[in-house]
Design an enzyme around this catalytic site. Structure first.
Site, PDB file in Angstrom:
ATOM      1  N   LYS A  39      16.263  22.015 -10.626  1.00  0.00           N
ATOM      2  CA  LYS A  39      15.692  20.654 -10.792  1.00  0.00           C
ATOM      3  C   LYS A  39      16.483  19.681 -11.621  1.00  0.00           C
ATOM      4  O   LYS A  39      17.241  20.256 -12.558  1.00  0.00           O
ATOM      5  CB  LYS A  39      14.444  21.038 -11.760  1.00  0.00           C
ATOM      6  CG  LYS A  39      13.072  21.580 -11.005  1.00  0.00           C
ATOM      7  CD  LYS A  39      12.551  20.292 -10.318  1.00  0.00           C
ATOM      8  CE  LYS A  39      11.056  20.426 -10.544  1.00  0.00           C
ATOM      9  NZ  LYS A  39      10.118  20.424 -11.303  1.00  0.00           N
ATOM     10  N   SER A  49      15.127  21.786 -16.076  1.00  0.00           N
ATOM     11  CA  SER A  49      13.791  22.763 -15.991  1.00  0.00           C
ATOM     12  C   SER A  49      14.525  24.156 -16.662  1.00  0.00           C
ATOM     13  O   SER A  49      15.461  24.313 -16.149  1.00  0.00           O
ATOM     14  CB  SER A  49      13.339  23.005 -14.796  1.00  0.00           C
ATOM     15  OG  SER A  49      12.488  24.096 -14.782  1.00  0.00           O
ATOM     16  N   HIS A  78       0.600  -1.129   0.216  1.00  0.00           N
ATOM     17  CA  HIS A  78       0.091   0.021  -0.061  1.00  0.00           C
ATOM     18  C   HIS A  78       0.842   1.407  -0.043  1.00  0.00           C
ATOM     19  O   HIS A  78       0.343   2.333   0.392  1.00  0.00           O
ATOM     20  CB  HIS A  78      -0.839  -0.051   1.004  1.00  0.00           C
ATOM     21  CG  HIS A  78      -1.741  -1.126   1.544  1.00  0.00           C
ATOM     22  ND1 HIS A  78      -3.135  -1.520   0.826  1.00  0.00           N
ATOM     23  CD2 HIS A  78      -1.404  -2.292   2.289  1.00  0.00           C
ATOM     24  CE1 HIS A  78      -3.257  -2.602   1.292  1.00  0.00           C
ATOM     25  NE2 HIS A  78      -2.330  -3.252   2.067  1.00  0.00           N
ATOM     26  N   GLU A 116       9.999   8.798 -16.876  1.00  0.00           N
ATOM     27  CA  GLU A 116       8.613   9.325 -17.119  1.00  0.00           C
ATOM     28  C   GLU A 116       8.108   8.853 -18.605  1.00  0.00           C
ATOM     29  O   GLU A 116       6.801   8.507 -18.922  1.00  0.00           O
ATOM     30  CB  GLU A 116       8.461  10.935 -16.855  1.00  0.00           C
ATOM     31  CG  GLU A 116       8.569  11.269 -15.552  1.00  0.00           C
ATOM     32  CD  GLU A 116       8.717  12.610 -15.077  1.00  0.00           C
ATOM     33  OE1 GLU A 116       7.618  13.238 -14.971  1.00  0.00           O
ATOM     34  OE2 GLU A 116       9.727  13.084 -15.188  1.00  0.00           O
TER      35      GLU A 116
END
Ligand code: ARG
Length: 459
Positions: free
Chosen positions: A282, A276, A155, A289
């Site tokens: 970043k 970024s 979970h 992704e």
């Protein structure tokens, strides 16, 4: 020049011609088309259907066409309807009437069925070797991390401690199954449709088993109508690739989480990260992704293929031309994703201390603390309650179970002795778990040894 102009009195509408054509994408298997034609013409000559001289003339021209395309002297023009027409037209333009004999006892329906199978067979082999390499990368990380402790989750809540070797071992199993599925598909599809004609075979005395052997198939297909309309193997391949993508996507998701500021379990190498344009701090996990994102595309191809085939009457229907672009795209996507993911994984840095600290902070040894009480005669249900109380106490004080003094332990249950610390240490928690497939040192070593044999075997 059209291959089927004879019964027509008018030219085809230009839009219809474009709509109908597949040359822009089936040019991809031009090599397979030549390979199939060489086998066909060899068989025709062996059966005395064409002469030996004709065979030599056609074969030499086909080999020359192959060389010319390879070295760029011949370009595959979009003017032909499909790659089969292009090859035949080029052949006839080069050697004249003798070239017209190539299509004896053959239809574009069995030809395209053959070309696609030849193409897919090679791609399955490539996908398989990419997966094998990925397994080697996972195996290497596993060997180096049998004592890298980390929390195991259910979970997405910390559950029990495991090791990095154990966690990655789960992915080893997934990609191993993916290879088995590819090999099953290969075996099942490896029958040759050539010589099935348009749908009902042919009156020429073809030796279909001979053509099949020339093309390294296990034999010839058994029903000519099925041969020209079977695309099951594409559905299987797309389904296999969907599972590969699903596994890559789950792994990517974990890497994205582990790379986040909250976890900091891993650092993705600069070569596999992006920045970024506005936020200088970043370092984004774009590759992971994108792999996760591209999974939908491969699932889409599978759905599309199944939908295209649904309701098609026997035998060949033009709908089947729609099998190509989506299969090609899915293959390109899956292959690209496996190798990029592999590169990213091979260069990733694991923050071992951070992983171990995280496992320590999440009460992942609570089950082992309860087991300690059980081993000292406390019924499990009572032990569960006692440890539950201790956890509440620790949450309140913001400490781990291991940080409690023996007095604090004893205040909840007199059964606790000094050996509780040893019993609930991270090392003990993991090492006591030695059932087959568990993270304990002996258990994982057994699996790593098996994996090593598997990696070094021919499969
Ligand atoms: N381009 C066609 C395809 O991909 C080849 C077969 C054409 N056959 C036909 N009867 N029109 O399916």
């Amino acid at each position: 020049m059209k291959l089927w102009g004879g019964r027509f009195t008018k030219d085809t509408n230009e839009l219809v011609e474009r709509f109908n054509a597949s040359i822009t994408f089936d040019r991809r298997f031009w090599k397979e088309d030549i390979e199939g034609s060489i086998a066909h013409v060899t068989m025709l000559a062996k059966q005395g259907i064409i002469t030996g001289d004709d065979r030599i003339a056609i074969m030499d021209a086909l080999i020359q066409i192959r060389t010319d395309i390879e070295n760029g002297t011949l370009t595959i023009s979009d003017d032909s309807e499909d790659i089969h027409s292009f090859m035949e037209e080029t052949l006839i333009s080069r050697i004249g009437d003798v070239g017209k004999k190539l299509h004896t006892g053959r239809s574009r329906n069995d030809q395209v069925a053959l070309d696609m199978k030849l193409y897919v067979r090679n791609e399955i082999t490539e996908l398989d070797s990419l997966l094998k390499h990925l397994l080697l990368t996972i195996h290497t990380i596993m060997k180096n991390n049998t004592e890298t402790f980390m929390p195991g989750f259910t979970h997405l809540q910390k559950a029990q401690p495991v090791t990095l070797a154990h966690h990655l071992g789960a992915y080893f199993e997934m990609f191993k199954r993916d290879r088995m599925r590819l090999s099953d598909t290969y075996k099942r599809m490896n029958l040759c449709p050539l010589g099935s004609g348009a749908l009902a075979g042919t009156t020429y005395p073809l030796d279909r088993e001979y053509s099949a052997k020339l093309l390294s198939f296990d034999g010839a297909t058994a029903n000519s109508m099925d041969s020209v309309s079977d695309r099951d193997y594409l559905v299987e391949l797309l389904s296999n690739m969907s599972l590969i993508m699903m596994h890559l996507s789950r792994f990517s998701e974990e890497i994205i989480l582990w790379n986040s500021n909250e976890y900091q379990f891993v650092d993705i190498d600069d070569a596999y990260s992006t920045g970024s344009s506005i936020m200088p701090q970043k370092k984004n996990p774009d590759i992971a992704e994108l792999v996760r994102g591209k999974t939908g595309r491969v699932y889409g191809a599978l759905m599309s293929m199944l939908t295209t085939l649904k309701g098609l009457p026997l035998a060949y229907n033009k709908d089947m031309q729609e099998d190509k672009e989506l299969t090609f795209d899915a293959i390109d996507t899956a292959k690209g994703c496996i190798s990029l993911f592999d590169g990213m994984l091979a260069t990733i840095r694991f923050n071992r201390q951070r992983m171990e600290d995280s496992a320590r902070r999440g009460f992942t040894n609570a089950t082992d603390a309860a087991d300690y009480l059980v081993n000292h005669g406390v019924p499990f249900r009572d032990a569960h309650g006692i440890i539950g109380k201790l956890v509440l106490y620790c949450v309140d004080k913001n400490i781990a179970l291991d940080d409690m003094s023996i007095e604090e332990f004893k205040a909840v249950s007199p059964v606790f002795e000094d050996d509780i610390y040893e019993a609930i240490s991270m090392k003990t928690c993991v090492e006591k778990r030695n059932t087959k497939g568990a993270p304990g040192r002996d258990a994982i070593k057994q699996i790593i040894d098996e994996n090593e044999k598997y990696i070094n075997s021919d499969c």
